[in-house]
Design an enzyme around this catalytic site. Structure first.
Site, PDB file in Angstrom:
ATOM      1  N   GLY A  42       0.844  -1.192   0.000  1.00 30.75           N
ATOM      2  CA  GLY A  42       0.000   0.000   0.000  1.00 30.75           C
ATOM      3  C   GLY A  42       0.879   1.242   0.000  1.00 30.75           C
ATOM      4  O   GLY A  42       2.059   1.178  -0.362  1.00 30.75           O
ATOM      5  N   ARG A 330     -16.346  12.782  13.498  1.00 36.88           N
ATOM      6  CA  ARG A 330     -16.799  11.434  13.145  1.00 36.88           C
ATOM      7  C   ARG A 330     -17.304  10.629  14.345  1.00 36.88           C
ATOM      8  O   ARG A 330     -18.368  10.015  14.282  1.00 36.88           O
ATOM      9  CB  ARG A 330     -15.645  10.647  12.512  1.00 36.88           C
ATOM     10  CG  ARG A 330     -15.294  11.110  11.132  1.00 36.88           C
ATOM     11  CD  ARG A 330     -14.102  10.340  10.587  1.00 36.88           C
ATOM     12  NE  ARG A 330     -13.797  10.800   9.233  1.00 36.88           N
ATOM     13  CZ  ARG A 330     -12.800  10.321   8.495  1.00 36.88           C
ATOM     14  NH1 ARG A 330     -12.018   9.383   8.954  1.00 36.88           N
ATOM     15  NH2 ARG A 330     -12.588  10.784   7.286  1.00 36.88           N
ATOM     16  N   ARG A 435      -8.537   9.301  14.252  1.00 37.79           N
ATOM     17  CA  ARG A 435      -7.794   9.866  13.130  1.00 37.79           C
ATOM     18  C   ARG A 435      -8.622  10.934  12.424  1.00 37.79           C
ATOM     19  O   ARG A 435      -9.814  10.765  12.225  1.00 37.79           O
ATOM     20  CB  ARG A 435      -7.412   8.775  12.137  1.00 37.79           C
ATOM     21  CG  ARG A 435      -6.629   9.296  10.948  1.00 37.79           C
ATOM     22  CD  ARG A 435      -6.222   8.186   9.995  1.00 37.79           C
ATOM     23  NE  ARG A 435      -7.332   7.496   9.375  1.00 37.79           N
ATOM     24  CZ  ARG A 435      -8.075   8.014   8.389  1.00 37.79           C
ATOM     25  NH1 ARG A 435      -7.851   9.229   7.941  1.00 37.79           N
ATOM     26  NH2 ARG A 435      -9.061   7.308   7.869  1.00 37.79           N
ATOM     27  N   LEU A 441      -3.415   8.869   4.539  1.00 37.17           N
ATOM     28  CA  LEU A 441      -2.531   8.840   3.375  1.00 37.17           C
ATOM     29  C   LEU A 441      -1.217   9.530   3.718  1.00 37.17           C
ATOM     30  O   LEU A 441      -0.134   9.100   3.353  1.00 37.17           O
ATOM     31  CB  LEU A 441      -3.202   9.532   2.193  1.00 37.17           C
ATOM     32  CG  LEU A 441      -4.586   9.009   1.814  1.00 37.17           C
ATOM     33  CD1 LEU A 441      -5.116   9.740   0.585  1.00 37.17           C
ATOM     34  CD2 LEU A 441      -4.538   7.520   1.537  1.00 37.17           C
TER      35      LEU A 441
END
Lengths: 637, 254, 221
Positions: A42, A330, A435, A441
């Protein structure tokens, strides 16, 4: 065990420079004598393998997919943060650092997070140089958008496919090194165990997924970049193949596993439809900029959404959080959705969903504007649900998305096994308990392009290449254990499929170790998981042989590890008697039902040590010291 | 809310034990298929039933199940990724089929993509083509500030249209010539359009095309089937760009 | 020259050769048609004979050069086409059980070798009837009479018309495809090229096909 994070000395902003200036180096002529193993391709794995090969090391790169380009980083949508301040809106390395450490609810290391913020700017430069087509403005400069509640626009993006474009960049760098002969690629290979020789990580045991051949690979250091363990919950936004095996096997060989209970549940996913559902699809959280979240006021109201009059709707986020409304973080949005569903006010066939309504936004801005902002997301929603979100409110529900926990690593990204490194989502390092959007990324690429190339030299310089033979006793022993385990999985020949067990485990995890946890539930989960694990080894049905491509066997090995990890996650959650970030313990909340952190007793990294299959894991604490920021209570009222 | 009725389907699926074995079609039926299932979930249900019966499940490649990893490689009723345009098999839902329908499921067919097992093929030829030149030769570190290169919005949008290729191989699968031109063209078009990729554009075109030919793909005869079936709807334009790049590279050929 | 061989032998080079030769042959069709239309002048073949004699004249150096070039390019077009087809077929040993080709490509684009094959058979017959006798010997009857006799035979005319239909199919895909192969592709221009290619194919082939029908219906004197 004393956990030494090896944080360099000096002021926060000088630590990384100091480190780089004082780190031991490996002579360029000697680099080619070292063999390194990188597992996973990845963002973290591909960038690490490419960068290390560029330096001259010999790299073996492994992935279970048929091509390195398919690693699940490819599915990241939104973007990547960087403190470039191109928008002149007051961003800085400090601000990115601060947002990240606060967003993580003060459960991450200051030094690591600051380094991440510093490196963020180099990542963008590197990716652009590789030809990553980030969005541009008409003048030709890079465009940014705001994301994840940040007050600045620091997110670089390539439509809704940022992860794909970044991964293809890293993949191309990797393939270039393959062409130059510096990287040897092993696609469709799965790492099944770690080999430790004289206390150092010296190799791995793999299974060739096409032929079933179990093979030994020796190296001077092993780098894991194998992603997160969200599939523990069966249904998640992870890829079907994403698994914890490499990390878990390393844990069982002595690497500590940190903060396993820090799992992130993303609030805007397409809800589950039926028992057959295999996977959850994320909808970018940008939708909450214009959509309004609501459920009926009355329990069990089965009317169509359009038939429910305004005064019978409960826009619960706007009601409870007047200042942030639908834009709460979130974890808060997810928890509140669960709350209304638990009250019996959920919508849709299953009742496990809430509405995300664009009717007002369409009235205010017009269909065309909405189409321009969210067209591709609306299309995707339509494709999957067969419902037109321009006409009918979307139905959304939270889903497991990312795991902040992972292998414990020090500042150099080395685990507690010397020579074993963990990069990207598979380590625990930078996101604390939660996060922020567009930060995964960033971390994967920072670790791979810019951290490991420096830190690994510091280790290798002290360990001359000795050409360790794969016929060493340790390889033999571990290979035998791997073969025995495979044989055992094939010989049970019970009555339940692997997926059946996995689904079962997921239900337990979601119910008791999901968005909201409590002591009783966690204890129950530990018991249920342990029973399920026993049943698995007595009743699982895996057909076929080892010596062939056998997808059931692959899954079985992964699920067997999830069945062990699940218990550790529950134990970690049970130990942490506080609520922070993605970890919400119902017993620990403010009077307004918000997460109640306990900095006095739990301001530490919980790192768990494997003590044997019949023993409880041992907890080691790395106390977190906040020298540069002061932890505060988050409030979004 | 879709209240579609459950369907019963008969499937004809290619079964092949491994690369060296001969394969054959086998018939299966799946009952009570919900129209809301994805095509792959329908296969999951079939596999669960097969395992319980003690029959080997059907092997097929899949991973992200959200249309971006490019693992899916099913030729469904004569078309790659099935009857809907612009989607991969994992994003294809059973509502695109009807009760009682028979569905033929085959692996990608091309000599350059040998079958590994059942519906799984080996697409490493694509990786080797990228290895031959699908990159910009820059090492990590030392890159100039990202905004020091100006790129017009049009150029970057064009590059992104091309670079969104997921490497699934549907273009090869549908092409009557098994040509990989859309895949190769997409990478060449992406990198040649950007200033970063320009310095080595000629070398890239020569090497990637040489590798493409070596892998045993056929040549493009402009039937445009690839562009019609590409799940990312990549345009024929990339193939034309590839040819132009190749023609411009002629002076560097030896 | 190694580089040139490599270039024209690569998958793309072969297609470029196909496109260039194809376009040249298409231009030839226009010239050939212009001459043939003299058959319809209604003058009992006077003008046509003048034209035919001019073209067959051994001393007509420019025409002789073009003639040789034409044959070389035609043969290259055919051999190259066969080679491409054979390589392309070999790229897939195991065929699909079910192919829904009409869902994604035109009929014309998929049958170039077949349409080309029939056109080749037609060409052999066509050259044997008219070109070889009048180019290399001096038959007793005029060329106009030979044409008239041949076309008054319904079988011959029927085959001629059939071949023209296939030539139209071939050109319909071939002309626009050639432009694409040579690098001309554009959202605005390509649709125009495609329509022009189709129009070209229909007009040329229709005009050719009128000639045998003209004689078949007894309109030739």
């Amino acid at each position: 065990m004393e956990l030494n994070a090896k944080i360099p000395q000096g002021d926060l902003k000088d630590k990384w420079s100091y480190y780089k200036g004082n780190v031991k180096l490996v002579n360029p002529a000697n680099k080619r004598k070292y063999n390194l193993i990188v597992v996973g391709t990845g963002l973290a794995g591909a960038s690490a393998a490419a960068s290390l090969a560029e330096l001259g090391y010999n790299v073996k790169s492994f992935c279970f997919q048929d091509s390195p380009r398919r690693a699940h980083s490819i599915a990241a949508q939104g973007g990547i943060n960087a403190a470039k301040n191109y928008q002149n809106d007051g961003d800085s390395v400090w601000r990115l650092f601060y947002d990240t450490i606060k967003g993580g609810d003060y459960r991450a290391r200051e030094a690591n997070v600051h380094r991440l913020a510093e490196l963020s700017v180099n990542i963008i430069d590197q990716c652009v140089a590789q030809g990553v087509p980030f969005a541009r403005e008409y003048g030709g400069l890079l465009d940014n958008r705001s994301f994840g509640g940040a007050q600045v626009s620091r997110t670089f993006y390539a439509r809704g496919q940022t992860g794909q474009q970044l991964l293809l960049g890293a993949y191309s760098a990797l393939m270039r090194q393959v062409g130059l002969g510096k990287v040897k690629l092993f696609p469709r290979y799965e790492m099944l165990d770690l080999v430790v020789v004289d206390g150092r990580a010296r190799g791995i045991i793999t299974r060739n997924l096409i032929t079933g051949a179990v093979e030994r690979h020796a190296a001077d250091a092993v780098i894991l970049a194998t992603g997160g363990y969200g599939n523990l919950f069966y249904l998640s936004t992870n890829a079907k193949g994403s698994n914890v095996t490499a990390s878990w096997r390393s844990y069982k060989r002595g690497a500590l596993f940190a903060n396993p209970c820090f799992t992130q549940i993303h609030p805007t996913c397409i809800p589950v439809k039926g028992d057959y559902q295999s996977k959850l699809t994320l909808m970018s959280e940008s939708l909450r900029n214009d959509g309004r979240v609501w459920v009926p006021k009355r329990k069990g109201d089965t009317r169509k959404p359009m038939d429910i009059p305004e005064n019978e709707r409960d826009y619960y986020l706007e009601r409870k959080y007047p200042s942030f409304g639908n834009l709460v973080p979130r974890d808060v949005a997810s928890r509140n959705a669960k709350e209304v569903v638990d009250e019996g006010r959920g919508v849709g066939e299953s009742g496990f969903a809430v509405y995300l309504d664009f009717a007002d936004a369409i009235k205010r801005l017009g269909v065309d504007e909405i189409k321009m902002r969210y067209g591709n997301l609306f299309d995707m929603y339509y494709q999957i649900t067969d419902e037109d979100p321009y006409k009918v409110p979307m139905r959304i529900y939270p889903a497991v998305h990312y795991t902040m926990g992972g292998l414990w690593v020090d500042y150099e990204l080395m685990t507690t096994i010397p020579g074993l490194y963990a990069l990207g989502e598979c380590n625990f390092s930078d996101h604390g308990a939660n996060r922020l959007g567009a930060s995964a990324l960033m971390q994967g690429l920072a670790d791979g392009y810019f951290v490991i190339p420096y830190t690994i030299g510091n280790y290798l310089a002290d360990h001359r290449p000795d050409g360790l033979d794969i016929n060493a006793q340790e390889f033999e022993t571990v290979e035998k254990e791997v073969n025995d385990r495979v044989g055992k999985l094939l010989s049970v020949n019970g009555s339940r499929t692997v997926d059946d067990f996995h689904r079962n485990l997921g239900q337990i995890m979601w119910e008791y170790v999901g968005m909201s946890r409590n002591e009783g539930g966690l204890k129950k989960a530990i018991k249920l998981i342990s029973e399920l694990r026993d049943e698995f080894w007595k009743d699982v049905k895996v057909l076929g042989r080892n010596e062939e491509l056998n997808q059931s066997l692959e899954k079985a090995g992964r699920v067997a590890d999830f069945l062990e990890l699940g218990e550790l996650v529950a134990r970690g959650a049970l130990n942490r008697n506080e609520s922070c970030g993605g970890h919400f313990r119902a017993e620990y909340q403010t009077q307004e039902n918000e997460a109640l952190r306990d900095d006095e007793n739990y301001c530490y990294v919980a790192a768990w040590q494997f003590k044997g299959d019949d023993q409880l894991p041992e907890l080691h604490k790395e106390n977190l010291k906040f020298e540069f920021v002061t932890p505060s209570q988050r409030s979004y009222k | 809310m879709s209240n579609g009725k459950k369907m019963n389907l008969s499937l004809k699926i290619w079964r092949q034990a491994d690369k060296n074995s001969a394969g054959e079609f086998k018939d299966y039926t799946v009952n009570n298929v919900s129209p809301d299932m994805s095509f792959l979930e329908m296969l999951d249900v079939l596999n669960e039933e097969l395992i319980i019966k003690g029959e080997e499940p059907v092997a097929f490649d899949h991973d992200c199940r959200e249309g971006i990893c490019g693992s899916c490689s099913l030729y469904i009723n004569g078309r790659p990724h099935g009857p809907k345009r612009g989607v991969t098999a994992c994003q294809l839902h059973m509502r695109s089929f009807h009760d009682g329908q028979s569905i033929v499921i085959e692996p990608w067919r091309a000599n350059a993509f040998p079958v590994v097992k059942d519906l799984i093929v080996d697409r490493s030829a694509f990786d080797r083509i990228i290895t031959a030149g699908g990159f910009v030769s820059v090492n990590s570190g030392g890159a100039a500030d990202a905004n020091s290169i100006l790129i017009s919005k049009d150029d970057v949008e064009y590059a992104l249209d091309a670079s969104q290729c997921i490497g699934c191989g549907a273009c090869v699968a549908v092409c009557k010539n098994s040509s990989a031109s859309l895949f190769v063209g997409a990478k060449i078009a992406h990198l040649s359009r950007l200033p970063q990729g320009s310095p080595e554009r000629h070398k890239r075109a020569i090497n990637m095309i040489k590798q493409m030919d070596k892998e045993g793909f056929g040549s493009c005869t402009n039937t445009e089937a690839c562009a019609a079936e590409c799940p990312k709807e990549i345009s024929m334009d990339v193939i034309v760009t590839m040819r132009k790049e190749y023609m411009k590279a002629i002076k560097e050929m030896e | 020259m190694g580089w040139f061989i490599k270039f024209i032998d690569s998958s793309i080079g072969k297609k470029i050769v196909m496109a260039l030769t194809g376009l040249f042959l298409s231009i030839f069709l226009i010239a050939h048609l212009a001459g043939n239309l003299l058959l319809l002048a209604g003058d009992g073949g006077v003008k046509f004979e003048e034209y035919a004699n001019f073209m067959a004249e051994s001393g007509n150096i420019p025409v002789r050069i073009v003639e040789i070039a034409l044959f070389i390019l035609l043969i290259y077009h055919i051999i190259n086409g066969i080679r491409i087809t054979s390589i392309n077929r070999k790229a897939r040993n195991i065929k699909y059980k079910k192919v829904d080709a009409s869902a994604n490509s035109t009929f014309f684009s998929r049958f170039m070798i077949q349409s080309g094959g029939i056109i080749f058979i037609f060409l052999v017959i066509h050259l044997r009837s008219f070109f070889f006798p009048y180019r290399f010997s001096h038959p007793e009857i005029t060329m106009y009479e030979a044409v008239k006799t041949a076309f008054e035979n319904p079988l011959y005319s029927g085959f001629y018309v059939f071949a023209m239909v296939l030539l139209a199919f071939h050109l319909n895909h071939g002309v626009q495809s050639a432009f694409q192969t040579l690098g001309l592709y554009d959202k605005k221009i390509t649709p125009i090229i495609k329509k022009t290619g189709t129009a070209f194919a229909i007009i040329i082939c229709l005009a050719f096909a009128i000639i045998p029908l003209y004689f078949l219906m007894g309109m030739g004197e």
